[in-house]
Motif scaffolding. Sequence first.
Motif, PDB file in Angstrom:
ATOM      1  N   SER A 277      12.353   8.391   4.678  1.00  0.00           N
ATOM      2  CA  SER A 277      11.741   8.687   5.970  1.00  0.00           C
ATOM      3  C   SER A 277      10.412   7.935   6.016  1.00  0.00           C
ATOM      4  N   VAL A 278      10.173   7.205   7.097  1.00  0.00           N
ATOM      5  CA  VAL A 278       8.921   6.451   7.230  1.00  0.00           C
ATOM      6  C   VAL A 278       8.349   6.700   8.619  1.00  0.00           C
ATOM      7  N   ARG A 279       7.120   7.185   8.680  1.00  0.00           N
ATOM      8  CA  ARG A 279       6.392   7.324   9.948  1.00  0.00           C
ATOM      9  C   ARG A 279       5.153   6.450   9.863  1.00  0.00           C
ATOM     10  N   ILE A 280       4.918   5.665  10.906  1.00  0.00           N
ATOM     11  CA  ILE A 280       3.824   4.690  10.900  1.00  0.00           C
ATOM     12  C   ILE A 280       2.891   4.948  12.073  1.00  0.00           C
ATOM     13  N   GLY A 281       1.600   5.103  11.778  1.00  0.00           N
ATOM     14  CA  GLY A 281       0.594   5.223  12.831  1.00  0.00           C
ATOM     15  C   GLY A 281       0.869   6.394  13.761  1.00  0.00           C
ATOM     16  N   HIS A 282       0.964   6.111  15.052  1.00  0.00           N
ATOM     17  CA  HIS A 282       1.122   7.177  16.043  1.00  0.00           C
ATOM     18  C   HIS A 282       2.486   7.852  15.965  1.00  0.00           C
ATOM     19  N   GLU A 283       3.422   7.291  15.192  1.00  0.00           N
ATOM     20  CA  GLU A 283       4.709   7.957  14.990  1.00  0.00           C
ATOM     21  C   GLU A 283       4.547   9.282  14.262  1.00  0.00           C
ATOM     22  N   THR A 284       3.404   9.468  13.603  1.00  0.00           N
ATOM     23  CA  THR A 284       3.174  10.737  12.916  1.00  0.00           C
ATOM     24  C   THR A 284       2.994  11.887  13.897  1.00  0.00           C
ATOM     25  N   SER A 285       2.714  11.553  15.169  1.00  0.00           N
ATOM     26  CA  SER A 285       2.527  12.556  16.233  1.00  0.00           C
ATOM     27  C   SER A 285       1.339  13.472  15.973  1.00  0.00           C
ATOM     28  N   HIS A 286       0.454  13.069  15.068  1.00  0.00           N
ATOM     29  CA  HIS A 286      -0.747  13.864  14.804  1.00  0.00           C
ATOM     30  C   HIS A 286      -1.945  12.922  14.861  1.00  0.00           C
ATOM     31  N   ASP A 287      -2.880  13.195  15.736  1.00  0.00           N
ATOM     32  CA  ASP A 287      -4.022  12.306  15.930  1.00  0.00           C
ATOM     33  C   ASP A 287      -4.774  12.030  14.636  1.00  0.00           C
ATOM     34  N   SER A 288      -4.898  13.053  13.789  1.00  0.00           N
ATOM     35  CA  SER A 288      -5.671  12.884  12.563  1.00  0.00           C
ATOM     36  C   SER A 288      -5.008  11.911  11.588  1.00  0.00           C
ATOM     37  N   LEU A 289      -3.695  11.681  11.760  1.00  0.00           N
ATOM     38  CA  LEU A 289      -2.969  10.787  10.855  1.00  0.00           C
ATOM     39  C   LEU A 289      -2.582   9.466  11.520  1.00  0.00           C
ATOM     40  N   ALA A 290      -3.149   9.179  12.694  1.00  0.00           N
ATOM     41  CA  ALA A 290      -2.734   8.003  13.469  1.00  0.00           C
ATOM     42  C   ALA A 290      -3.029   6.689  12.767  1.00  0.00           C
ATOM     43  N   GLY A 291      -3.968   6.678  11.824  1.00  0.00           N
ATOM     44  CA  GLY A 291      -4.274   5.455  11.093  1.00  0.00           C
ATOM     45  C   GLY A 291      -3.513   5.323   9.790  1.00  0.00           C
ATOM     46  N   THR A 292      -2.563   6.229   9.561  1.00  0.00           N
ATOM     47  CA  THR A 292      -1.864   6.251   8.275  1.00  0.00           C
ATOM     48  C   THR A 292      -0.372   5.989   8.445  1.00  0.00           C
ATOM     49  N   ALA A 293       0.284   5.762   7.325  1.00  0.00           N
ATOM     50  CA  ALA A 293       1.743   5.734   7.262  1.00  0.00           C
ATOM     51  C   ALA A 293       2.168   6.755   6.215  1.00  0.00           C
ATOM     52  N   VAL A 294       3.311   7.385   6.449  1.00  0.00           N
ATOM     53  CA  VAL A 294       3.857   8.366   5.508  1.00  0.00           C
ATOM     54  C   VAL A 294       5.261   7.905   5.130  1.00  0.00           C
ATOM     55  N   VAL A 295       5.487   7.759   3.845  1.00  0.00           N
ATOM     56  CA  VAL A 295       6.806   7.373   3.319  1.00  0.00           C
ATOM     57  C   VAL A 295       7.288   8.525   2.450  1.00  0.00           C
ATOM     58  N   ALA A 296       8.489   9.045   2.728  1.00  0.00           N
ATOM     59  CA  ALA A 296       8.972  10.220   1.996  1.00  0.00           C
ATOM     60  C   ALA A 296      10.472  10.131   1.757  1.00  0.00           C
ATOM     61  N   ALA A 297      10.932  10.878   0.754  1.00  0.00           N
ATOM     62  CA  ALA A 297      12.357  11.004   0.456  1.00  0.00           C
ATOM     63  C   ALA A 297      12.613  12.427  -0.013  1.00  0.00           C
ATOM     64  N   VAL A 310       1.069   9.162   1.347  1.00  0.00           N
ATOM     65  CA  VAL A 310       0.298   8.948   2.574  1.00  0.00           C
ATOM     66  C   VAL A 310      -0.743   7.877   2.268  1.00  0.00           C
ATOM     67  N   GLY A 311      -0.804   6.875   3.131  1.00  0.00           N
ATOM     68  CA  GLY A 311      -1.788   5.819   2.941  1.00  0.00           C
ATOM     69  C   GLY A 311      -2.079   5.136   4.254  1.00  0.00           C
ATOM     70  N   PRO A 312      -2.981   4.162   4.259  1.00  0.00           N
ATOM     71  CA  PRO A 312      -3.256   3.426   5.495  1.00  0.00           C
ATOM     72  C   PRO A 312      -2.021   2.644   5.931  1.00  0.00           C
ATOM     73  N   THR A 313      -1.923   2.329   7.221  1.00  0.00           N
ATOM     74  CA  THR A 313      -0.761   1.569   7.697  1.00  0.00           C
ATOM     75  C   THR A 313      -0.665   0.219   6.992  1.00  0.00           C
ATOM     76  N   ARG A 314      -1.781  -0.310   6.531  1.00  0.00           N
ATOM     77  CA  ARG A 314      -1.763  -1.566   5.758  1.00  0.00           C
ATOM     78  C   ARG A 314      -1.425  -1.240   4.307  1.00  0.00           C
ATOM     79  N   MET A 315      -0.145  -0.909   4.059  1.00  0.00           N
ATOM     80  CA  MET A 315       0.287  -0.623   2.691  1.00  0.00           C
ATOM     81  C   MET A 315       1.417  -1.567   2.303  1.00  0.00           C
ATOM     82  N   ASP A 316       1.669  -1.655   1.030  1.00  0.00           N
ATOM     83  CA  ASP A 316       2.786  -2.468   0.528  1.00  0.00           C
ATOM     84  C   ASP A 316       4.057  -1.624   0.695  1.00  0.00           C
ATOM     85  N   TYR A 317       4.696  -1.760   1.862  1.00  0.00           N
ATOM     86  CA  TYR A 317       5.827  -0.889   2.179  1.00  0.00           C
ATOM     87  C   TYR A 317       7.000  -1.077   1.218  1.00  0.00           C
TER      88      TYR A 317
END
Length: 338
Positions: A277-297, A310-317
């Motif tokens: 599962s990968v959410r990037i920036g505003h895909e997180t649907s939470h303003d506080s996390l809009a600058g981050t990306a979340v990668v999960a399994a 959880v890290g900045p959107t500029r991550m080594d995906y």
Amino acid sequence: MSDTRRLQVLRAIVEDYVHSHEPVGSKALVDRHNLEVSPATIRNDMAHLEADGLIEAPHTSAGRIPTDRGYRLFVDRISEIRPLSPAEQRAMDALVEAADDYEAMLEQTVRLLAMLTNQVAVLQHPQHSTARIRHVEVLSMGRQKVLVVVILSSGKVEQRMVTLAEGLEEESLHVIGRRLVSQLHNRSATALPLPVDRLIGSVEPLLQPAMAVVAQTVAAILESGRVDRIIMAGTANLARSDQDLGPSLGPVLEALEEQVVLLRLLEEMKQDERGLSVRIGHETSHDSLAGTAVVAAEYGADDGAQLGVVGPTRMDYGSTMSAVRAMARYLSRILSEG
């Protein structure tokens, strides 16, 4: 005009920007990547990528950086997810052997994932009780209303009133109750989601609409009794990302500390065909996390609980997705063997 080449250009921009944190220009792309076209052609491709909202120019720079949409397209095109390397496997084996108990193993897993990815590692940890489902009753309360009662081995009794689309005779409600007991008796109260489709299929077609409502009610009762927490490591990695997150770093750290926002997000995230599962920036649907990306399994067998970063959107995906999926699968195997 080649869409394939534009994707190559986007990929090169993402990779260069992740590595250098500097906006990427056409000449640098030609110099560093084997694109086999002139800088003018690359500039034209970049103009199209910018028009499509996949890259943008920060302030007055001549170079370009990926947008959230650009990262999303890049991530969706990552097809090869590598397994754990031999060194990573040895590290995982070592932490399992060194862990004194289940909780310690989970905490060490999170620390290792944070170390491998240089991000904040998070693990959704359902608070397991030993309670099991002992009995389920479905009682008529008049007209179309029924009372769904779930009795657990701990002695706890949970009940909820629901309304059926059509009223049913007492015997039909007993049939539904008996099917639920036969399918769910002695099942862990935290083993979610329930096999709702199988439960619906266990009764005759006339009773299936009512079974659907009752089974979903039982699932909701069990879900409301589950309390998750987050095990986290590597927040110092995020603190070092102040160049990426700037003034949003504080709200991100607060969201992680409160855990509620992150738990809700992890519960909303669904795995793709790659098991991620990968959410990037505003895909997180939470303003506080809009600058981050979340990668999960997901890890484990029944809970739908997730391990991720959880890290900045500029991550080594690429490497992050590899590490997350491999660690989650490895952890699942350890838990199944335990």
